[in-house]
Design an enzyme around this catalytic site. Structure first.
Site, PDB file in Angstrom:
ATOM      1  N   HIS A 182       0.831  -1.200   0.000  1.00 47.98           N
ATOM      2  CA  HIS A 182       0.000   0.000   0.000  1.00 47.98           C
ATOM      3  C   HIS A 182       0.867   1.253   0.000  1.00 47.98           C
ATOM      4  CE1 HIS A 182       0.706  -0.298   4.397  1.00 47.98           C
ATOM      5  NE2 HIS A 182       0.548   1.012   4.395  1.00 47.98           N
ATOM      6  N   GLU A 234      -3.774   3.863   1.688  1.00 48.35           N
ATOM      7  CA  GLU A 234      -4.133   4.068   3.094  1.00 48.35           C
ATOM      8  C   GLU A 234      -4.319   5.549   3.344  1.00 48.35           C
ATOM      9  OE1 GLU A 234      -1.956   3.946   7.440  1.00 48.35           O
ATOM     10  OE2 GLU A 234      -1.125   2.718   5.829  1.00 48.35           O
ATOM     11  N   HIS A 286       3.732  11.485  -6.231  1.00 48.77           N
ATOM     12  CA  HIS A 286       2.342  11.317  -6.622  1.00 48.77           C
ATOM     13  C   HIS A 286       1.992   9.836  -6.755  1.00 48.77           C
ATOM     14  CE1 HIS A 286       4.544  11.280 -10.467  1.00 48.77           C
ATOM     15  NE2 HIS A 286       3.635  10.399 -10.840  1.00 48.77           N
ATOM     16  N   GLU A 330      -1.694  10.954 -10.870  1.00 50.44           N
ATOM     17  CA  GLU A 330      -1.473  10.924 -12.317  1.00 50.44           C
ATOM     18  C   GLU A 330      -2.446   9.932 -12.944  1.00 50.44           C
ATOM     19  OE1 GLU A 330       2.169  10.001 -15.466  1.00 50.44           O
ATOM     20  OE2 GLU A 330       2.521   9.864 -13.300  1.00 50.44           O
TER      21      GLU A 330
END
Length: 123
Positions: free
Chosen positions: A7, A56, A75, A117
């Site tokens: 994650h 998360e 990002h 993105e």
């Protein structure tokens, strides 16, 4: 030894606003939530329904000021099967913050100004 992605984490000021954004903008859904009894924080894991990777969202009860994102050079990136429809949807939401037409990509920003993105599936 083999490592696999699990994650990514971002901290958010308004959890409900962020949950609504990620649901509406990207179709992410809650897959797990952790709330301690003292209420000092909430962790919500969002999934895309296709991969095991999750995002998360961390909400901290005592945090009231915006997070310092520095130059915001980091990002998340997601691919989408219908790039044109996604672009129109994000345009209507008013969340497109940067476009690189030459590369065929664009970025959206969430309520805390994290950038995401958006890539066409062929990328």
């Amino acid at each position: 030894m083999e490592f696999t992605f699990n994650h990514n984490n971002i901290n958010v000021l308004d959890l409900e606003k962020s949950l609504n954004f990620y649901s509406e903008a990207l179709g992410l859904v809650e897959v797990k939530r952790i709330e301690p009894q003292d209420g000092s924080f909430i962790l919500v894991y969002l999934g895309d329904g296709s991969t095991q990777h999750s995002l998360e969202l961390t909400w901290l009860r005592d945090r009231s000021e915006a997070y310092n994102l520095g130059d915001n050079e980091f990002h998340l990136a997601l691919t989408v099967d219908d790039f044109e429809a996604a672009y129109e949807h994000h345009q209507k939401m008013g969340c497109i913050c940067f476009e690189n037409k030459e590369m065929g990509i664009y970025f959206i920003n969430d309520p805390d100004n994290y950038w995401v993105e958006i890539l066409p599936a062929r990328f």
